[in-house]
Design a protein around this motif. Structure first.
Motif, PDB file in Angstrom:
ATOM      1  N   SER A  38       0.922  -1.094  -0.018  1.00  0.00           N
ATOM      2  CA  SER A  38      -0.015   0.112  -0.025  1.00  0.00           C
ATOM      3  C   SER A  38       0.864   1.105   0.159  1.00  0.00           C
ATOM      4  CB  SER A  38      -0.852   0.025   1.319  1.00  0.00           C
ATOM      5  OG  SER A  38      -1.657   1.313   1.164  1.00  0.00           O
ATOM      6  N   LEU A  39       0.860   1.969  -1.178  1.00  0.00           N
ATOM      7  CA  LEU A  39       1.841   3.249  -1.394  1.00  0.00           C
ATOM      8  C   LEU A  39       1.418   4.289  -1.869  1.00  0.00           C
ATOM      9  CD1 LEU A  39       5.188   1.203  -2.867  1.00  0.00           C
ATOM     10  CD2 LEU A  39       4.639   1.893  -0.455  1.00  0.00           C
ATOM     11  N   GLN A  40       1.681   5.471  -1.473  1.00  0.00           N
ATOM     12  CA  GLN A  40       1.431   6.754  -2.215  1.00  0.00           C
ATOM     13  C   GLN A  40       2.474   7.462  -2.511  1.00  0.00           C
ATOM     14  OE1 GLN A  40      -1.463   8.454   0.509  1.00  0.00           O
ATOM     15  NE2 GLN A  40      -3.311   7.464  -0.584  1.00  0.00           N
ATOM     16  N   PHE A  41       2.349   8.231  -3.685  1.00  0.00           N
ATOM     17  CA  PHE A  41       3.359   9.223  -3.931  1.00  0.00           C
ATOM     18  C   PHE A  41       2.640  10.537  -4.519  1.00  0.00           C
ATOM     19  CE2 PHE A  41       6.824  11.094  -6.500  1.00  0.00           C
ATOM     20  CZ  PHE A  41       7.721  10.916  -5.642  1.00  0.00           C
ATOM     21  N   GLN A  42       3.235  11.679  -4.043  1.00  0.00           N
ATOM     22  CA  GLN A  42       2.544  12.995  -4.372  1.00  0.00           C
ATOM     23  C   GLN A  42       3.489  13.487  -5.726  1.00  0.00           C
ATOM     24  OE1 GLN A  42      -0.445  14.612  -3.867  1.00  0.00           O
ATOM     25  NE2 GLN A  42       0.188  15.578  -5.546  1.00  0.00           N
ATOM     26  N   LEU A  43       3.063  13.706  -6.780  1.00  0.00           N
ATOM     27  CA  LEU A  43       3.882  14.370  -7.879  1.00  0.00           C
ATOM     28  C   LEU A  43       4.212  15.814  -7.833  1.00  0.00           C
ATOM     29  CD1 LEU A  43       2.710  12.236 -10.967  1.00  0.00           C
ATOM     30  CD2 LEU A  43       4.560  11.642  -9.486  1.00  0.00           C
ATOM     31  N   ASP A  44       4.932  16.233  -8.451  1.00  0.00           N
ATOM     32  CA  ASP A  44       5.144  17.807  -8.377  1.00  0.00           C
ATOM     33  C   ASP A  44       5.488  17.909  -9.771  1.00  0.00           C
ATOM     34  OD1 ASP A  44       7.745  17.341  -8.788  1.00  0.00           O
ATOM     35  OD2 ASP A  44       8.277  17.551  -6.871  1.00  0.00           O
ATOM     36  N   GLU A  45       5.636  19.337  -9.831  1.00  0.00           N
ATOM     37  CA  GLU A  45       5.750  19.844 -11.270  1.00  0.00           C
ATOM     38  C   GLU A  45       6.998  19.341 -12.200  1.00  0.00           C
ATOM     39  OE1 GLU A  45       7.893  22.799  -8.555  1.00  0.00           O
ATOM     40  OE2 GLU A  45       5.763  21.809  -8.771  1.00  0.00           O
ATOM     41  N   SER A  46       8.027  18.780 -11.566  1.00  0.00           N
ATOM     42  CA  SER A  46       9.090  18.077 -12.327  1.00  0.00           C
ATOM     43  C   SER A  46       8.593  17.085 -13.208  1.00  0.00           C
ATOM     44  CB  SER A  46      10.127  17.766 -11.043  1.00  0.00           C
ATOM     45  OG  SER A  46       9.715  16.611 -10.591  1.00  0.00           O
ATOM     46  N   PHE A  47       7.415  16.441 -12.851  1.00  0.00           N
ATOM     47  CA  PHE A  47       7.099  15.121 -13.736  1.00  0.00           C
ATOM     48  C   PHE A  47       6.081  15.755 -14.843  1.00  0.00           C
ATOM     49  CE2 PHE A  47       7.991  13.454  -9.365  1.00  0.00           C
ATOM     50  CZ  PHE A  47       8.949  12.523 -10.056  1.00  0.00           C
ATOM     51  N   LEU A  48       5.887  16.943 -15.006  1.00  0.00           N
ATOM     52  CA  LEU A  48       4.988  17.490 -16.048  1.00  0.00           C
ATOM     53  C   LEU A  48       5.461  17.025 -17.263  1.00  0.00           C
ATOM     54  CD1 LEU A  48       2.858  19.489 -16.703  1.00  0.00           C
ATOM     55  CD2 LEU A  48       4.275  21.306 -17.036  1.00  0.00           C
ATOM     56  N   GLY A  49       4.316  16.474 -18.177  1.00  0.00           N
ATOM     57  CA  GLY A  49       4.508  16.005 -19.347  1.00  0.00           C
ATOM     58  C   GLY A  49       4.986  14.572 -19.633  1.00  0.00           C
ATOM     59  N   GLN A  50       5.599  14.087 -18.495  1.00  0.00           N
ATOM     60  CA  GLN A  50       5.981  12.805 -18.715  1.00  0.00           C
ATOM     61  C   GLN A  50       5.061  11.573 -18.577  1.00  0.00           C
ATOM     62  OE1 GLN A  50       9.672  11.654 -16.307  1.00  0.00           O
ATOM     63  NE2 GLN A  50       9.645  13.871 -15.743  1.00  0.00           N
ATOM     64  N   ARG A  51       5.106  10.550 -19.392  1.00  0.00           N
ATOM     65  CA  ARG A  51       4.162   9.542 -19.291  1.00  0.00           C
ATOM     66  C   ARG A  51       4.125   8.627 -18.020  1.00  0.00           C
ATOM     67  NH1 ARG A  51       3.615   5.491 -24.317  1.00  0.00           N
ATOM     68  NH2 ARG A  51       3.535   3.822 -22.668  1.00  0.00           N
ATOM     69  N   ILE A  52       2.883   8.276 -17.508  1.00  0.00           N
ATOM     70  CA  ILE A  52       2.772   7.886 -16.168  1.00  0.00           C
ATOM     71  C   ILE A  52       3.563   6.587 -15.987  1.00  0.00           C
ATOM     72  CG2 ILE A  52       0.718   6.354 -16.866  1.00  0.00           C
ATOM     73  CD1 ILE A  52       1.479   8.209 -13.511  1.00  0.00           C
ATOM     74  N   ASP A  53       3.698   5.641 -17.012  1.00  0.00           N
ATOM     75  CA  ASP A  53       4.479   4.344 -16.784  1.00  0.00           C
ATOM     76  C   ASP A  53       5.949   4.601 -16.662  1.00  0.00           C
ATOM     77  OD1 ASP A  53       4.630   5.349 -19.407  1.00  0.00           O
ATOM     78  OD2 ASP A  53       4.793   3.083 -20.324  1.00  0.00           O
ATOM     79  N   GLN A  54       6.355   5.773 -17.239  1.00  0.00           N
ATOM     80  CA  GLN A  54       7.614   6.185 -16.975  1.00  0.00           C
ATOM     81  C   GLN A  54       8.009   6.873 -15.462  1.00  0.00           C
ATOM     82  OE1 GLN A  54       8.115   8.707 -20.370  1.00  0.00           O
ATOM     83  NE2 GLN A  54       9.120   7.270 -21.728  1.00  0.00           N
ATOM     84  N   ASN A  82      -8.187   7.095 -10.005  1.00  0.00           N
ATOM     85  CA  ASN A  82      -8.719   6.791 -11.281  1.00  0.00           C
ATOM     86  C   ASN A  82      -7.839   6.003 -11.997  1.00  0.00           C
ATOM     87  OD1 ASN A  82     -11.368   8.142 -10.912  1.00  0.00           O
ATOM     88  ND2 ASN A  82      -9.840  10.182 -11.422  1.00  0.00           N
ATOM     89  N   THR A  83      -8.316   4.859 -12.831  1.00  0.00           N
ATOM     90  CA  THR A  83      -7.683   4.111 -13.771  1.00  0.00           C
ATOM     91  C   THR A  83      -7.075   4.767 -15.047  1.00  0.00           C
ATOM     92  OG1 THR A  83      -8.876   2.121 -13.105  1.00  0.00           O
ATOM     93  CG2 THR A  83      -7.487   1.773 -14.930  1.00  0.00           C
ATOM     94  N   VAL A  84      -5.986   4.909 -15.448  1.00  0.00           N
ATOM     95  CA  VAL A  84      -5.537   5.482 -16.596  1.00  0.00           C
ATOM     96  C   VAL A  84      -4.526   4.503 -17.363  1.00  0.00           C
ATOM     97  CG1 VAL A  84      -5.530   7.880 -15.543  1.00  0.00           C
ATOM     98  CG2 VAL A  84      -3.387   6.387 -15.525  1.00  0.00           C
ATOM     99  N   LYS A  85      -4.440   4.912 -18.429  1.00  0.00           N
ATOM    100  CA  LYS A  85      -3.658   4.208 -19.586  1.00  0.00           C
ATOM    101  C   LYS A  85      -2.048   4.434 -19.301  1.00  0.00           C
ATOM    102  CE  LYS A  85      -7.122   3.726 -23.292  1.00  0.00           C
ATOM    103  NZ  LYS A  85      -7.208   3.726 -24.461  1.00  0.00           N
ATOM    104  N   PRO A  86      -1.357   3.440 -19.653  1.00  0.00           N
ATOM    105  CA  PRO A  86       0.196   3.734 -19.437  1.00  0.00           C
ATOM    106  C   PRO A  86       0.791   4.904 -20.160  1.00  0.00           C
ATOM    107  CG  PRO A  86      -0.055   1.312 -19.587  1.00  0.00           C
ATOM    108  CD  PRO A  86      -1.272   2.020 -19.986  1.00  0.00           C
ATOM    109  N   LYS A  87       0.143   5.321 -20.948  1.00  0.00           N
ATOM    110  CA  LYS A  87       0.628   6.649 -21.966  1.00  0.00           C
ATOM    111  C   LYS A  87       0.097   7.635 -21.412  1.00  0.00           C
ATOM    112  CE  LYS A  87      -2.955   6.074 -25.621  1.00  0.00           C
ATOM    113  NZ  LYS A  87      -3.132   5.857 -27.058  1.00  0.00           N
ATOM    114  N   TYR A  88      -0.932   7.962 -20.351  1.00  0.00           N
ATOM    115  CA  TYR A  88      -1.118   9.177 -19.875  1.00  0.00           C
ATOM    116  C   TYR A  88      -0.139  10.025 -19.276  1.00  0.00           C
ATOM    117  CZ  TYR A  88      -3.075  11.975 -15.894  1.00  0.00           C
ATOM    118  OH  TYR A  88      -3.505  13.292 -15.274  1.00  0.00           O
ATOM    119  N   LYS A  89      -0.422  11.334 -19.907  1.00  0.00           N
ATOM    120  CA  LYS A  89       0.712  12.460 -19.711  1.00  0.00           C
ATOM    121  C   LYS A  89       0.479  13.168 -18.096  1.00  0.00           C
ATOM    122  CE  LYS A  89       3.199  11.899 -23.249  1.00  0.00           C
ATOM    123  NZ  LYS A  89       3.223  12.716 -24.481  1.00  0.00           N
ATOM    124  N   CYS A  90       1.463  13.203 -17.394  1.00  0.00           N
ATOM    125  CA  CYS A  90       1.172  13.512 -16.064  1.00  0.00           C
ATOM    126  C   CYS A  90       0.951  15.189 -16.092  1.00  0.00           C
ATOM    127  CB  CYS A  90       2.370  13.332 -15.038  1.00  0.00           C
ATOM    128  SG  CYS A  90       2.478  11.376 -14.830  1.00  0.00           S
TER     129      CYS A  90
END
Length: 350
Positions: A38-54, A82-90
Motif C-alpha cells: 500500500s503505497l502513495q506518492f505525490q507528484l510535483d511539477e518536475s513530472f509535467l508531461g511525462q508518461r505515467i508508466d515512466q 482513477n484508472t489511466v492508460k500507461p501513456k497518460y501524460k502527467c
C-alpha cells in the motif's frame, strides 16, 4: 566474533556519503509489509508531461516498468483514484496510489547456509559476508549465494525484488552489507544509497608507498574489450572514493577508503588507476609482486593470497522505521588479518 554497535549519536555530515539515482523518498507514505503493498506518492511539477508508466518506474524503481504497466491496466495503480492508460501524460500534481499483493519475485531456492548476522530486527538484517560467497545468483552461480541463504533464513524475502538486497559486495570481498526485510525498508535504504548518505568504509592493502590520503574522482564504465573489467573512461558513471593512509610498510600500504558512490569494482578500479593496485587482485593486477629480498614467509603469504585484499569494515545508515542513526563494524577476516600481521613482521617500514 563480529563486533557491532548502534548509536543514537549524530554521524558527522562530512562522514556520510549522501545518496543517488532516485526520486525523493520523503513523499512516500507507506504502510507496506512484505505481502500486502500500500503505497502513495505525490507528484510535483518536475513530472509535467511525462508518461505515467515512466514516472511510476522512477518513483518505484524496485519494480520493472512492465510490472507497473500491468498494475496500471489492472487498476492496482491509480492516478487521483482513477484508472489511466500507461501513456497518460502527467500534469505534475497527481497523487499516485498503488494497492496490490506481492507475488514471489525470485526463482532462486532457499538453502540452509549459515549467515554471520551482525544485527537483525523486523526491518533490516546486517550481515558480515565471508570471502567466497556470491551475493546474488547469476551465470554460473545459481546456488550457494547470499540470496539463497536469505530465502531460507527469512522466507518472506522471496516477495521482495532481489530478496531485499539494496547493494552488493564482490564475491571475494569480505564484510558488511544491509538487507531489507520489507518493501518500506527497501525503498528507504535505496533512497539513502542514492543520496550517498550510507556510510561505507573499506580496509585494503595496496602495493607501493602511498604518501598521504586524498580523493579519487574518476568516472567508471564497463571495459570496452574485457567485459570482466570496469575501467576509467569518459562517459562513465560518476565515481568518488575518499581515502586515508592507515599503516605504511616498506613496499605496501594499508589504506582505509570511504565510498561516496558505489560503482562495480570501484575501489579496485580507482586504486589501480592511480598506480596502487590491491594485493591479490586477480582482475586488475597482472601478477603477484614479491619485493626483492623478501623472506620465505612474506613470499608465500603474497603468493597464497588469491583474492583482493579488501574488507567492508564499517557501515552506517539511518534505520528505515525509527530514524535512528546506526553504525556497524566487522573485524577483518582471518586471511586479511594474517596478511597484515606478516607485513608488520616481514616488511616493516624503515
Amino acid at each position: 566474533m563480529t563486533q557491532a554497535q548502534s548509536s543514537n549519536s549524530i554521524i558527522p555530515e562530512t562522514d556520510l556519503n549522501v545518496f543517488e539515482d532516485s526520486e525523493d523518498a520523503d513523499n512516500h507514505n507507506s504502510e507496506a509489509t512484505a505481502t500486502r503493498l500500500s503505497l502513495q506518492f505525490q507528484l510535483d511539477e518536475s513530472f509535467l508531461g511525462q508518461r505515467i508508466d515512466q514516472v511510476a518506474a522512477i518513483v518505484w524503481s524496485d519494480f520493472s516498468r512492465e510490472k507497473l504497466k500491468q498494475w496500471l491496466k489492472e487498476g492496482h495503480l491509480l492516478v487521483n483514484g482513477n484508472t489511466v492508460k500507461p501513456k497518460y501524460k502527467c500534469e505534475g500534481h497527481e497523487l499516485l496510489t498503488l494497492e496490490t499483493e506481492l507475488e514471489v519475485q525470485t526463482a532462486s531456492q532457499p538453502e540452509d547456509i549459515p549467515l554471520n548476522i551482525v544485527y537483525e530486527d523486523n526491518d533490516i538484517i546486517v550481515i558480515n559476508k565471508p570471502v567466497g560467497m556470491v551475493v546474488h545468483p547469476g551465470a554460473g552461480n545459481h546456488t550457494g549465494t547470499l540470496v539463497n541463504a536469505l530465502l531460507h533464513h527469512y522466507p518472506k524475502s522471496a516477495e521482495l525484488t532481489r530478496a531485499g538486497l539494496v547493494h552488493r559486495i564482490d564475491k571475494d570481498t569480505s564484510g558488511l552489507l544491509v538487507v531489507a526485510k520489507n518493501l518500506e525498508s527497501q525503498f528507504s535504504l535505496s533512497k539513502q544509497l542514492a543520496r550517498k548518505s550510507v556510510y561505507r568504509v573499506y580496509d585494503l592493502v595496496v602495493y607501493g608507498n602511498m604518501i598521504a590520503g586524498g580523493t579519487i574522482d574518476e568516472p567508471i564504465k564497463r571495459h570496452p574489450v574485457d567485459r570482466v573489467k570496469m575501467a576509467i573512461l569518459p562517459g562513465g558513471r560518476d565515481a568518488v572514493t575518499h581515502y586515508n593512509v592507515k599503516e605504511r610498510f616498506q613496499h605496501f600500504t594499508r589504506v582505509q577508503a570511504r565510498l561516496e558512490t558505489g560503482r562495480t569494482h570501484q575501489i579496485r578500479v580507482h586504486f589501480s588507476y592511480i598506480g596502487f593496485g590491491l594485493v591479490g587482485d586477480p582482475v586488475y593486477m597482472s601478477r603477484v609482486r614479491v619485493p626483492a629480498g623478501a623472506s620465505e614467509l612474506l613470499s608465500d603469504t603474497l603468493r597464497g593470497f588469491k583474492r583482493q585484499a579488501l574488507h567492508a569494515a564499517k557501515l552506517g545508515l539511518i534505520h528505515p522505521r525509527t530514524g535512528e542513526e546506526m553504525m556497524f563494524e566487522a573485524p577483518w577476516s582471518e586471511d586479511f588479518a594474517e596478511l597484515v600481521n606478516v607485513l608488520r613482521s616481514e616488511n616493516a617500514a624503515y
